[in-house]
Design a protein around this motif. Structure first.
Motif, PDB file in Angstrom:
ATOM      1  N   GLU A 138       0.759  -1.080   0.018  1.00 42.20           N
ATOM      2  CA  GLU A 138      -0.068   0.201   0.083  1.00 42.20           C
ATOM      3  C   GLU A 138       0.898   1.236   0.093  1.00 42.20           C
ATOM      4  O   GLU A 138       0.619   2.348  -0.742  1.00 42.20           O
ATOM      5  CB  GLU A 138      -0.784  -0.043   1.248  1.00 42.20           C
ATOM      6  CG  GLU A 138      -2.102  -1.095   1.295  1.00 42.20           C
ATOM      7  CD  GLU A 138      -1.392  -2.460   1.624  1.00 42.20           C
ATOM      8  OE1 GLU A 138      -0.400  -2.459   2.255  1.00 42.20           O
ATOM      9  OE2 GLU A 138      -2.132  -3.243   1.257  1.00 42.20           O
ATOM     10  N   HIS A 180       2.636   1.642  -3.310  1.00 40.46           N
ATOM     11  CA  HIS A 180       1.377   1.990  -4.301  1.00 40.46           C
ATOM     12  C   HIS A 180       1.102   3.510  -4.460  1.00 40.46           C
ATOM     13  O   HIS A 180       1.047   4.268  -5.247  1.00 40.46           O
ATOM     14  CB  HIS A 180       0.152   1.306  -4.302  1.00 40.46           C
ATOM     15  CG  HIS A 180      -0.904   1.693  -5.170  1.00 40.46           C
ATOM     16  ND1 HIS A 180      -2.019   0.992  -4.932  1.00 40.46           N
ATOM     17  CD2 HIS A 180      -0.974   2.071  -6.338  1.00 40.46           C
ATOM     18  CE1 HIS A 180      -2.998   1.397  -5.894  1.00 40.46           C
ATOM     19  NE2 HIS A 180      -2.279   2.103  -6.831  1.00 40.46           N
ATOM     20  N   TYR A 221       4.337   5.603  -5.626  1.00 36.01           N
ATOM     21  CA  TYR A 221       4.078   5.539  -7.136  1.00 36.01           C
ATOM     22  C   TYR A 221       3.163   6.211  -7.648  1.00 36.01           C
ATOM     23  O   TYR A 221       3.659   6.901  -8.638  1.00 36.01           O
ATOM     24  CB  TYR A 221       4.194   3.808  -7.662  1.00 36.01           C
ATOM     25  CG  TYR A 221       4.387   3.725  -8.963  1.00 36.01           C
ATOM     26  CD1 TYR A 221       5.560   3.899  -9.426  1.00 36.01           C
ATOM     27  CD2 TYR A 221       3.133   3.860  -9.760  1.00 36.01           C
ATOM     28  CE1 TYR A 221       5.603   3.497 -11.085  1.00 36.01           C
ATOM     29  CE2 TYR A 221       3.128   3.651 -11.223  1.00 36.01           C
ATOM     30  CZ  TYR A 221       4.542   3.597 -11.717  1.00 36.01           C
ATOM     31  OH  TYR A 221       4.917   3.413 -12.948  1.00 36.01           O
ATOM     32  N   ASN A 222       2.011   6.150  -7.115  1.00 36.18           N
ATOM     33  CA  ASN A 222       1.146   7.199  -7.548  1.00 36.18           C
ATOM     34  C   ASN A 222       1.438   8.643  -7.486  1.00 36.18           C
ATOM     35  O   ASN A 222       0.853   9.634  -8.330  1.00 36.18           O
ATOM     36  CB  ASN A 222      -0.381   7.011  -7.136  1.00 36.18           C
ATOM     37  CG  ASN A 222      -0.816   5.640  -7.647  1.00 36.18           C
ATOM     38  OD1 ASN A 222      -0.489   5.363  -8.876  1.00 36.18           O
ATOM     39  ND2 ASN A 222      -1.692   4.945  -6.949  1.00 36.18           N
TER      40      ASN A 222
END
Length: 107
Positions: A86, A89, A92-93
């Protein structure tokens, strides 16, 4: 009968070169260890289109992450080995949403 492998660009060039040098279909097939049909198809494609590249690479599902994204993800994973999925993620976003000139300074 299964789908055969694609020829590399070099092998396709060898087929065209051998045929242009006067080798028969059978001689060219024996030289490269492939079928006469494959030699015929590659040579016919070159004769009509003046190209020998395979279009198979452009088929299939489009990639969700491009090469640059994979590099970013790899460096992010290396820098944050203890992070959860999580957290990675979210990081990265956040990087994807940033302007390209600032993303290099993150690492």
């Amino acid at each position: 009968m299964g789908k055969s492998r694609d020829f590399s660009e070099f092998e396709r060039g060898m087929i065209v070169g051998a045929r242009r040098a006067g080798c028969s279909l059978s001689q060219t097939a024996n030289l490269l260890g492939c079928s006469r049909t494959a030699v015929s198809r590659v040579h016919r494609e070159w004769w009509h289109k003046q190209k020998t590249s395979s279009d198979r690479g452009a088929s299939g599902r489009k990639r969700l992450v491009d090469e640059n994204g994979e590099k970013r993800l790899a460096s992010m994973l290396e820098a944050n080995r203890e992070a959860t999925v999580e957290e990675i993620h979210a990081m990265y976003n956040k990087i994807i949403d940033m302007p390209k000139c600032d993303s290099a300074s993150m690492f």
